[in-house]
Design an enzyme around this catalytic site. Structure first.
Site, PDB file in Angstrom:
ATOM      1  N   GLU A 117       0.848  -1.195  -0.100  1.00  0.00           N
ATOM      2  CA  GLU A 117       0.016  -0.205   0.061  1.00  0.00           C
ATOM      3  C   GLU A 117       0.840   1.268  -0.122  1.00  0.00           C
ATOM      4  O   GLU A 117       1.819   1.164   0.674  1.00  0.00           O
ATOM      5  CB  GLU A 117      -0.782  -0.161   1.163  1.00  0.00           C
ATOM      6  CG  GLU A 117      -1.946   1.074   1.233  1.00  0.00           C
ATOM      7  CD  GLU A 117      -2.888   1.015   2.371  1.00  0.00           C
ATOM      8  OE1 GLU A 117      -3.705   1.694   2.441  1.00  0.00           O
ATOM      9  OE2 GLU A 117      -2.779   0.058   3.216  1.00  0.00           O
TER      10      GLU A 117
ATOM     11  N   PHE B  42      -0.967   6.024  -3.431  1.00  0.00           N
ATOM     12  CA  PHE B  42      -1.870   6.098  -4.461  1.00  0.00           C
ATOM     13  C   PHE B  42      -2.875   5.111  -4.297  1.00  0.00           C
ATOM     14  O   PHE B  42      -3.652   4.815  -5.218  1.00  0.00           O
ATOM     15  CB  PHE B  42      -1.181   6.038  -5.678  1.00  0.00           C
ATOM     16  CG  PHE B  42      -0.273   7.231  -6.031  1.00  0.00           C
ATOM     17  CD1 PHE B  42      -0.828   8.380  -6.701  1.00  0.00           C
ATOM     18  CD2 PHE B  42       0.954   7.223  -5.718  1.00  0.00           C
ATOM     19  CE1 PHE B  42       0.119   9.495  -6.695  1.00  0.00           C
ATOM     20  CE2 PHE B  42       1.855   8.565  -6.019  1.00  0.00           C
ATOM     21  CZ  PHE B  42       1.482   9.334  -6.509  1.00  0.00           C
TER      22      PHE B  42
ATOM     23  N   LYS C 229      -3.433  -2.752  -9.020  1.00  0.00           N
ATOM     24  CA  LYS C 229      -3.179  -1.433  -8.454  1.00  0.00           C
ATOM     25  C   LYS C 229      -4.760  -0.683  -8.370  1.00  0.00           C
ATOM     26  O   LYS C 229      -5.120  -0.424  -9.271  1.00  0.00           O
ATOM     27  CB  LYS C 229      -2.202  -0.493  -8.729  1.00  0.00           C
ATOM     28  CG  LYS C 229      -1.970   0.784  -7.958  1.00  0.00           C
ATOM     29  CD  LYS C 229      -1.092   1.762  -8.512  1.00  0.00           C
ATOM     30  CE  LYS C 229       0.244   1.363  -8.438  1.00  0.00           C
ATOM     31  NZ  LYS C 229       1.397   2.120  -8.869  1.00  0.00           N
TER      32      LYS C 229
ATOM     33  N   ASP D  21      10.015   8.833  -9.805  1.00  0.00           N
ATOM     34  CA  ASP D  21      10.111   8.187  -8.614  1.00  0.00           C
ATOM     35  C   ASP D  21      10.806   6.890  -8.537  1.00  0.00           C
ATOM     36  O   ASP D  21      10.348   5.857  -7.951  1.00  0.00           O
ATOM     37  CB  ASP D  21       8.573   8.019  -8.108  1.00  0.00           C
ATOM     38  CG  ASP D  21       8.510   7.544  -6.775  1.00  0.00           C
ATOM     39  OD1 ASP D  21       9.426   7.992  -5.805  1.00  0.00           O
ATOM     40  OD2 ASP D  21       7.287   6.919  -6.239  1.00  0.00           O
TER      41      ASP D  21
END
Length: 365
Positions: free
Chosen positions: A43, A46, A63, A163
């Site tokens: 988790e 997002f 997701k 990221d």
């Protein structure tokens, strides 16, 4: 198989994205046993990621994104369209998606990469009893570099990941690495402007200084993040003090103690040099990811060549990824004069740079 439909159930606002399969919500519910808690893989900011199996037997990671309103829904579809164009062996593959305006449900369905993340192997429970050895870490470093190089130099359009970190490198059972999680990815600008002015996002410790300070996002911002991850592979520690890279005499202090004596100390210093170039304070001093790929391949190929020519009975460390001839002045980029600057020791070596380049093209990087 994922169900192909002609129109997204989105109130007719958006046509289906023809390049990516639309998967019915009921199929995703069934795949995850109604998104039960025992299916949760992780988790983040997002949303949750669930493990599942589609009706055709495909193992997937789903997701389930947090709601973002109508504007967020539009951005989600733009993201899906971008992801659908990315195809590389070192990127996690997007299998399909689901989006519904009325219920504000947005889900991404990726291939399942079975062996956990690099972060879990370096800092979590997976690597406690069986830490990653030098060979494996260098293989992961090259795979991750190839994935980023594809995003920057070979994909159309060019993509900035934004990221890149250890938790976003997923490992297959043979420890080949795949770059994952494109939730913050941005299409790189074209033309004379070489940066995006955007809200600063990412993970503390991995964000390039120019991006953190100005909000200007560059392709080389990803290179900085890669350098941080490369240091994690070398040290076994989370983002470390970069200033130690300037002191060649102290580099041995950085080595992950879990290596024991089973790593090539000279090559450790040389790979530190690659990392130092990637985390250079000035973006212009950093190499491109293509240059990093070629340099890591030179490391690999040089060792293979030396092993093949070593006299029979010669005792060599059980290290495949070793030996290069980078200059070890970590205060400046060894790529400042091109991808092979500082590799003068190879000038008369039978190992051909052209062979490395052509092999790389044949492999599709």
């Amino acid at each position: 198989k994922p169900k192909q439909v002609n129109v997204i159930p989105y109130g007719g606002s958006f046509p289906q994205l023809a390049s990516t399969p639309f998967i019915a919500y009921e199929d995703l519910k069934e795949a995850t046993n109604n998104f039960e808690a025992t299916s949760v893989l992780g988790e983040g900011g997002f949303g949750r990621v669930f493990k599942g199996v589609l009706s055709d037997g495909t193992a997937v990671a789903i997701k389930r994104l947090t709601t973002g309103g109508q504007q967020g829904d539009k951005e989600f579809l733009v993201e899906v369209e971008m992801l659908s164009r990315l195809h590389h062996r070192n990127l996690v593959k997007l299998v399909g998606y689901y989006s519904n305006k009325d219920s504000s449900q947005n889900l991404l369905c990726y291939e399942l990469v079975q062996n956990g993340s690099l972060e879990a192997w370096l800092h979590g429970p997976l690597g406690v009893n069986c830490p990653l050895d030098w060979d494996t870490r260098m293989k992961i470093a090259l795979d991750a570099a190839r994935g980023l190089a594809y995003l920057h130099e070979d994909s159309q359009p060019c993509v900035i990941h934004r990221d890149f970190k250890a938790s976003n490198i997923l490992l297959e059972n043979n420890f080949h690495g795949k770059v994952a999680d494109f939730g913050l990815a941005k299409q790189a600008p074209e033309g004379r402007v070489n940066y995006l002015s955007t809200r600063v996002m990412g993970t503390f410790g991995y964000v390039a200084p120019e991006y953190a300070i100005t909000g200007y996002l560059l392709v080389k911002s990803d290179v900085y993040s890669y350098g941080v991850v490369l240091l994690e592979l070398l040290t076994g520690r989370k983002p470390v003090d970069m200033s130690i890279l300037r002191d060649k005499e102290r580099l041995d202090e950085l080595a992950d103690p879990r290596f024991g004596c089973n790593y090539p100390k000279e090559d450790f210093v040389r790979v530190c040099t690659i990392a130092a170039a990637c985390v250079a304070p000035e973006a212009s001093q950093r190499p491109t990811m293509g240059e990093v790929v070629q340099s890591l391949k030179m490391v690999q190929r040089a060792t293979e060549y030396q092993d093949s020519t070593a006299p029979v009975g010669t005792n060599r460390p059980n290290i495949r990824q070793s030996s290069t001839t980078f200059e070890s002045d970590a205060t400046s980029s060894m790529f400042s004069s091109g991808p092979y600057s500082g590799l003068s020791g190879y000038e008369n070596d039978p190992l051909s740079r052209t062979a490395v380049m052509s092999e790389d093209l044949h492999e599709g990087r």
